[in-house]
Design a protein around this motif. Structure first.
Motif, mmCIF file in Angstrom:
data_model
loop_
_atom_site.group_PDB
_atom_site.id
_atom_site.type_symbol
_atom_site.label_atom_id
_atom_site.label_comp_id
_atom_site.label_asym_id
_atom_site.label_seq_id
_atom_site.Cartn_x
_atom_site.Cartn_y
_atom_site.Cartn_z
ATOM 1 N N UNK A 191 80.424 30.819 53.735
ATOM 2 C CA UNK A 191 79.914 29.508 53.360
ATOM 3 C C UNK A 191 79.272 29.587 51.982
ATOM 4 N N UNK A 192 78.873 28.425 51.478
ATOM 5 C CA UNK A 192 78.151 28.377 50.212
ATOM 6 C C UNK A 192 77.130 27.256 50.321
ATOM 7 N N UNK A 193 76.272 27.117 49.358
ATOM 8 C CA UNK A 193 75.206 26.122 49.427
ATOM 9 C C UNK A 193 75.409 25.055 48.355
ATOM 10 N N UNK A 194 74.857 23.887 48.646
ATOM 11 C CA UNK A 194 74.888 22.775 47.705
ATOM 12 C C UNK A 194 73.599 21.972 47.882
ATOM 13 N N UNK A 195 73.285 21.166 46.882
ATOM 14 C CA UNK A 195 72.104 20.306 46.945
ATOM 15 C C UNK A 195 72.562 18.894 47.305
ATOM 16 N N UNK A 196 71.940 18.327 48.323
ATOM 17 C CA UNK A 196 72.340 16.994 48.774
ATOM 18 C C UNK A 196 71.122 16.242 49.294
ATOM 19 N N UNK A 197 71.175 14.919 49.176
ATOM 20 C CA UNK A 197 70.100 14.117 49.759
ATOM 21 C C UNK A 197 70.117 14.273 51.276
ATOM 22 N N UNK A 198 68.933 14.410 51.841
ATOM 23 C CA UNK A 198 68.862 14.621 53.282
ATOM 24 C C UNK A 198 69.374 13.398 54.050
ATOM 25 N N UNK A 199 69.919 13.681 55.203
ATOM 26 C CA UNK A 199 70.483 12.613 56.024
ATOM 27 C C UNK A 199 69.405 12.007 56.923
ATOM 28 N N UNK A 200 69.478 10.691 57.096
ATOM 29 C CA UNK A 200 68.593 9.988 58.028
ATOM 30 C C UNK A 200 69.447 8.946 58.742
ATOM 31 N N UNK A 201 70.225 9.429 59.697
ATOM 32 C CA UNK A 201 71.228 8.577 60.337
ATOM 33 C C UNK A 201 70.631 7.312 60.940
ATOM 34 N N UNK A 202 69.448 7.445 61.559
ATOM 35 C CA UNK A 202 68.843 6.284 62.225
ATOM 36 C C UNK A 202 68.558 5.158 61.244
#
Length: 881
Positions: A726-737
């Motif tokens: 795997x590798x890493x990336x920067x992403x906005x956190x998810x808030x499904x609700x």
């Protein structure tokens, strides 16, 4: 075992007779034919030549010390110890009892190996003198560390170094000089092999080496066992194998290794052979010259040429004298000058005697008349003897390295006896000789001979390191690379790590380990930062260890050329195709929407604009423009700031823009849906209040989202390269609700707008603006559905989602503003065509709109009454009255 043997021999023990110093009775135990296999033991027999030479020199007073034992003769009898513990026990007993016409030996030289030496010691220590000392014994090649235990083996001495030293020598060479850190071990379980392997293993660990695998074989292994054990080594990733066995077992193991491609001139393996093997390659050859077989009938071919197969192997033998040493040079001259014991048997080993083909072997015998070179090879008097003599002057013959130690062993006993005679002793007792040996120190052929309390030599001893060059198994084909002693390894002049011969195709040193086949766990991907094209370059490589070496080879590594060379960025870079398109469309869309706002300001006082509530129109067009620009914030890296701005800007601007459409449609619905014709008043305050309510819902959801879940950039693990890691990336956190809540609210809002557009579809053409608003809402609804379907079907495809969003949002905003304000352009440009609509719309579009008639001019009141009458007529028709 010691106590059992002592009990069995105790009833037969008697003291030595002929108590004087004129004769020193020396029993020799040297192997000639192996008890286990019947094979000729050339190395062991060669050592006999060293002992006999020393005895002859001392007796003739022509040796290194012509004054040694001037009044004493050494008588000797030789018995074949058979390289066997049981045979050595029997022969030692014979030497102690029946040798020398039943007088018994006073000292014993031999036997060759550790196990046989132990068994001989068990017998000899039971023949005690008045002081309780057993018969002194000195081995020339028994190197097991177990023999250093004086409580178990009293009166045991040896001129050769202990295997504790040999283990240090080989481990030091492999790690310090050749740079190896990993090794495998194959050893037998006899004392010499087991303790030698243990000593090497300890020394290797002390050197921070890794013993990858260690397997054992029997003293005389069969091919099935050799097959199993060698296969265990083959799959262990070893390239360096330390083989610690006797020569017979080594022959079986090496034959199997050659069959598996692990032993040979290009095998890519390094075999390290201790003294019992490298010093007895003739005995090894006796095994490898013959084919073997597994129990299932599989034939294990003989090694066609052991010299060639041994190419690149490293051997150790006890430290041998070097050319240039004055002691050795003088000794070698005397050695070469000895009369050949091969007689006229030109092949010096294979010719039968007794006149069969006129070959006559040397008839030289010991004090008992036993021939030492013309041998009964099969114990059958009816068959011809075999000549196993040596042509000492021949360049094809080399003295066995242990022969040097046998030579010094004889001299050690002779010097001890000499010192006793000089001191006035009248007999050679076991205790007297033992004590004198402990006090002894002299310059021997192999260096300083000085015994520790354990009977071992440490001062002046060490090991010679040899390298097999593939031309022969002895003589010039075995190159002396250097020597090792307590101070370390020293290369001979002209030798270095670069002059070794190696068993590799390119002549380079074998690698440290055989690399296992690569699996997915052995392959690593390096993912580069995002490029402008929206991708991250992927480079593949085999994983390496702490030293930078590959941990595997082949296998799934062959798939590397077929693996992905890039992955999509988690974010959409501004320089990429999608990012650039999003920015361009956002700017174009915003420009068109802001253009409409400017057009409204230009026509602010025009009746068309005034009846459309210009403040509403400006708010709508500016919100639409900002809505277009909100997509720009979805381009670029995910940061804490962008993770907050994206949901706030998109949702708030959507509320402002669509709320305007919704509320204006709602106003039309309230007026024209008033079937009871009751008074309906919709003030500016009412509109603003409803506007604020719509926006407040989204703001509340967003604030709670930010406080509880957080809107921030986080490091996420990407698994789209599985199974290769795997590798890493920067992403906005998810808030499904909360994402679902804001989406659901938009669905309600758009759904309500669609409903209002539907129910106002029959508003007369005079009020056609509501139809255009409805068409705009329909567009927003359709494009919104498309966007949601794309998002839900491809949640991880950020590029696809942004592409749809970057098209749908500007298109929806531009289409909506054009639908609403396009007709107004025509109204302003061609007012005569829209005059009646404008009048009616003006009456219904004031800021305080109602169904009453107060405040209107007579003409306007009449128009309104006419309109109401028309509406009532349409209502009745629709009801079917």
């Amino acid at each position: 075992m010691k106590s059992t043997i002592a009990f069995a021999l105790s009833a037969l023990t008697w003291g030595s007779t002929f108590a004087d110093t004129s004769i020193l009775r020396m029993g020799l135990l040297h192997p000639a034919y192996r008890t286990s296999s019947g094979a000729y033991d050339g190395g062991g027999h060669n050592r006999l030549a060293g002992s006999v030479m020393a005895i002859n020199e001392i007796n003739s007073m022509n040796g290194v010390d012509g004054d040694l034992l001037p009044g004493t003769t050494i008588e000797f009898e030789w018995l074949d110890s058979g390289r066997s513990g049981a045979t050595s026990l029997k022969r030692a007993y014979e030497h102690a009892t029946t040798s020398f016409s039943n007088a018994g030996a006073q000292v014993i030289v031999g036997p060759a190996s550790s196990g046989p030496s132990m068994m001989a010691s068990y017998a000899l220590q039971t023949f005690t003198d008045a002081d309780g000392y057993g018969i002194p014994q000195m081995s020339y090649s028994a190197s097991s560390p177990d023999l250093s235990v004086t409580g178990e083996f009293p009166q045991f001495f040896r001129t050769v170094a202990s295997d504790g030293f040999q283990g240090k020598a080989i481990a030091g060479l492999l790690k310090d000089d050749l740079g190896y850190t990993d090794v495998c071990i194959i050893n037998s379980l006899d004392s010499y092999s087991a303790t030698g392997a243990a000593a090497f293993g300890t020394a290797a660990v002390d050197k921070d080496m890794n013993v990858i695998n260690q397997v054992t074989v029997d003293f005389n292994p069969d091919d099935d066992q050799a097959d199993e054990r060698v296969e265990q080594i083959r799959v262990s990733a070893c390239r360096v194998v330390f083989l610690m066995t006797q020569s017979d077992a080594a022959g079986v193991v090496l034959r199997m290794a050659a069959h598996k491609g692990m032993f040979g001139p290009t095998s890519e393996y390094l075999w390290v052979l201790p003294d019992a093997i490298s010093g007895s390659m003739v005995s090894v050859k006796a095994i490898t010259d013959n084919a073997g077989a597994l129990s299932d009938g599989t034939v294990i071919p003989a090694i066609a040429d052991l010299a060639v197969a041994s190419t690149g192997s490293i051997g150790s033998i006890p430290l041998a004298p070097k050319d240039g040493d004055s002691f050795y040079d003088a000794w070698l001259v005397r050695y070469r000058a000895q009369t050949s014991t091969a007689g006229n048997c030109v092949d010096a080993g294979d010719g039968p005697v007794n006149g069969v083909d006129s070959c006559a072997c040397s008839a030289t015998s010991d004090s008992a008349g036993t021939k030492m070179w013309q041998l009964d090879h099969d114990g059958d008097p009816s068959t011809a003897d075999i000549c196993r003599g040596f042509d000492f002057a021949s360049s094809d013959h080399s003295p066995n390295s242990y022969g040097f130690y046998a030579y010094d062993a004889v001299y050690a006993f002779a010097r001890a006896a000499h010192n006793l005679v000089v001191a006035g002793a009248t007999e050679f007792t076991n205790k007297a000789i033992t004590d004198e040996l402990y006090a002894l120190s002299f310059a021997g052929l192999t260096g300083t001979v000085d015994f520790e309390d354990t009977g071992d030599r440490e001062i002046g001893t060490g090991f010679t390191i040899q390298n097999f060059d593939g031309t022969s198994i002895d003589g010039d084909g075995v190159v002396t690379m250097g020597s090792w002693d307590a101070a370390g390894f020293v290369f001979n002049s002209g030798q270095s790590t670069s002059t070794f011969t190696w068993a590799t195709t390119d002549g380079t040193k074998p690698v440290n380990v055989v690399l296992p086949l690569c699996t997915s766990d052995g392959i690593a991907a390096t993912v580069a930062p995002c490029e402008n094209d929206g991708t991250r370059a992927v480079t593949w490589a085999i994983k390496t260890d702490a030293d930078g070496n590959n941990i595997c080879l082949g296998g799934e590594a062959s798939q590397i050329p077929n693996l992905a060379t890039s992955v999509n960025c988690k974010h959409i870079p501004s320089g990429g195709g999608v990012g650039s398109l999003a920015i361009i469309l956002a700017i174009v869309g915003a420009g068109i929407c802001f253009g409409w706002a400017g057009w409204i300001f230009m026509h602010w006082k025009n009746k068309v604009i005034k009846i459309s509530q210009p403040s509403f129109c400006v708010a709508f067009t500016v919100s639409a423009g900002l809505m277009c620009l909100s997509t720009v914030f979805f381009v670029g890296e995910d940061t804490n700031g962008s993770c907050v701005l994206r949901p706030f800007l998109f949702n708030i601007f959507f509320d402002f823009m669509f709320g305007s459409l919704f509320l204006k449609t709602f106003r039309v619905y309230k007026i024209f849906g008033n079937k009871s014709l009751s008074k309906v008043k919709i003030s500016t305050f009412d509109i603003c209040r409803n506007y604020g309510s719509i926006v407040a819902v989204d703001i509340a959801i967003l604030v709670v989202w930010m406080v509880t879940e957080g809107m921030e950039a986080e490091e996420v693990t990407m698994n789209d390269l599985a199974p290769y890691g795997s590798y890493t990336a920067i992403s906005c956190n998810k808030a499904e609700t909360y994402e679902t809540l804001t989406t659901f609210f938009k669905i309600l809002l758009v759904g309500g707008g669609v409903y209002l557009s539907w129910v106002t579809r029959n508003v007369p053409d005079k009020f056609a603006e509501s139809k255009w608003i409805g068409a705009s809402i329909y567009q927003v609804f359709v494009l919104g559905v498309v966007g949601l379907l794309v998002k839900w079907s491809s949640p991880e495809s950020g590029e696809t989602i942004l592409l749809v969003q970057s098209i749908a949002v500007p298109v929806a905003c531009v289409a909506t503003t054009c639908c609403i304000f396009g007709p107004k352009v025509l109204m302003i440009k061609y007012p005569q065509n829209y005059e009646s609509a404008l009048v009616t719309s003006a009456n219904t579009g004031t800021s305080n709109t109602s169904s009453g008639s107060s405040g209107l001019a007579d003409s306007e009141r009449q128009d309104l009454l006419d309109t109401i009458a028309a509406l009532e007529k349409e209502l009745k028709e629709s009801k079917g009255e």
